[in-house]
Design an enzyme around this catalytic site. Sequence first.
Site, short mmCIF file in Angstrom:
data_model
loop_
_atom_site.label_atom_id
_atom_site.label_comp_id
_atom_site.label_asym_id
_atom_site.label_seq_id
_atom_site.Cartn_x
_atom_site.Cartn_y
_atom_site.Cartn_z
N SER A 184 -0.68 -6.12 2.10
CA SER A 184 -0.28 -5.95 3.50
C SER A 184 -1.37 -5.34 4.38
O SER A 184 -1.35 -5.50 5.59
CB SER A 184 0.98 -5.10 3.58
OG SER A 184 0.79 -3.88 2.90
N HIS A 212 5.02 -10.43 2.54
CA HIS A 212 4.28 -10.96 3.69
C HIS A 212 4.00 -12.45 3.57
O HIS A 212 3.40 -13.05 4.46
CB HIS A 212 2.96 -10.20 3.87
CG HIS A 212 3.19 -8.79 4.29
ND1 HIS A 212 3.31 -8.41 5.61
CD2 HIS A 212 3.38 -7.66 3.55
CE1 HIS A 212 3.54 -7.11 5.66
NE2 HIS A 212 3.59 -6.64 4.43
N LYS A 243 10.32 -10.03 7.70
CA LYS A 243 9.01 -10.37 8.26
C LYS A 243 9.08 -11.81 8.79
O LYS A 243 9.61 -12.01 9.88
CB LYS A 243 7.93 -10.11 7.22
CG LYS A 243 8.00 -8.64 6.75
CD LYS A 243 6.91 -8.24 5.86
CE LYS A 243 7.18 -6.92 5.17
NZ LYS A 243 7.42 -5.78 6.03
N1 PMP Z 1 6.67 -4.99 0.41
C1 PMP Z 1 5.61 -5.02 1.22
C2 PMP Z 1 4.32 -5.56 0.68
C3 PMP Z 1 5.71 -4.55 2.54
O1 PMP Z 1 4.64 -4.57 3.35
C4 PMP Z 1 6.95 -4.05 2.99
C5 PMP Z 1 7.17 -3.56 4.43
N2 PMP Z 1 6.14 -3.21 5.17
C6 PMP Z 1 8.02 -4.01 2.10
C7 PMP Z 1 7.86 -4.50 0.84
C8 PMP Z 1 9.33 -3.43 2.52
O2 PMP Z 1 10.06 -4.37 3.21
P1 PMP Z 1 11.15 -3.92 4.30
O3 PMP Z 1 10.40 -3.65 5.55
O4 PMP Z 1 12.06 -5.11 4.38
O5 PMP Z 1 11.83 -2.71 3.78
#
Ligand code: PMP
Length: 395
Positions: A184, A212, A243
């Site tokens: 991310s 992502h 996302k």
């Molecule tokens: N996995 C990754 C790689 C993320 O970047 C994120 C959120 N930024 C999540 C899981 C968590 O997802 P959520 O925002 O739906 O809680």
Amino acid sequence: MPPNERPLDWIEEELSSLDLQGLLRRRLTHQGPAGALLDVGGKTYVNFGSNDYLGLAADPRVLAAARICLEEQGWGSAASPLLAGRGAAHEELEAALAAFEGTEAAIVFPTGFAANLATVSAVVSRGDAVYADELNHASLIDGCRLSRADVHVYPHCDWRRLEEIMASTRHARRRLIVTDALFSMDGDFAPLVELAGLAERHRAMLMVDEAHATGVFGASGRGVAEYLGVAQRVDIRVGTLSKALGGMGGFVCGRRSLIDWLVNRARAYIFSTAPLPSACAAAHAALRIVRNEPDRRQRVLALAVDLRAKLVAQGWDVGRSESQIIPLLIGEPQQAVALAKQLFAQGLYVPAIRPPSVPAGQSRLRISLSAAHDTDMLERLVAALGQFAHAPAIE
Ligand code: PMP
């Protein structure tokens, strides 16, 4: 403690220290939807800080699905899915996700964070070994810690080093390799082909977080594992509804027995109220759009190729990005914040990412692209960044 100090005074001291280091986080409030444009205090900014990669968060078809469900099934879920919380909207979405992902079954969690946290800690425990990429998302890291398994962190994407670590930890009862598919903060891929091979050779489980990448990569939008041709070799695939699908929630898909196990052992599922029915209906509608409109993912990825080339030509370091997430590597947090402020003053919102989200010395700006961006918006960003390209040490 000195007599007139109160028990929470230490927090104020810590916050001042974060501020001095350029590490204090402040939240931005916007009006209206967080689409390609963001309205902050009556002024409009081009938004490069959203994960709404396909522009579905405010799509009228998604909103209509949520609205209909809201009228028919009400607002709250009222209970855990194991009690009275699971309704038709949850069941239909799980069936649709399993069909979309080509797996036997799927399970929906209130957030992607909860999905990762609960799944890692449900499949490994004391006496087991978990192998984790050093740049994994916080929810995977916390899941590893919570599991009480022995955690072996391997250098980013270094599957050769991972193989050595696995060879020297054969004694573990169960073994799990866990990684983000698309990192991310860097926008690069995990070496999933090699990791799948390692998992098979070492009889380990492989868990991949496609947060992502769901909806963005792969011929049918399943993510990086599909894109790299290994989707069927990943035992546990996690995705988010938050996302590219534009809503809120997370999911896990795989074999029916895996999903049944999570229903019985994933604590963040069992002890948490089921997601809103209307959020499930909205995600279901978004999934249909992902399936029927592949041009959205093609568009966002084409924008990324174009923008990356222009930024590299200006002299920016975009790291290992190969996706719609493009970092501009800066270094010190104060410099990243200063650059973000300069862009903001020109109507461009690009968030500065600082420790602990990234390692010390690797502060950056992170550009997230969306199919909803138009070429004018990107040209404005390129023109603005062009002013700073050869002078990244902004005071
Ligand atoms: N996995 C990754 C790689 C993320 O970047 C994120 C959120 N930024 C999540 C899981 C968590 O997802 P959520 O925002 O739906 O809680």
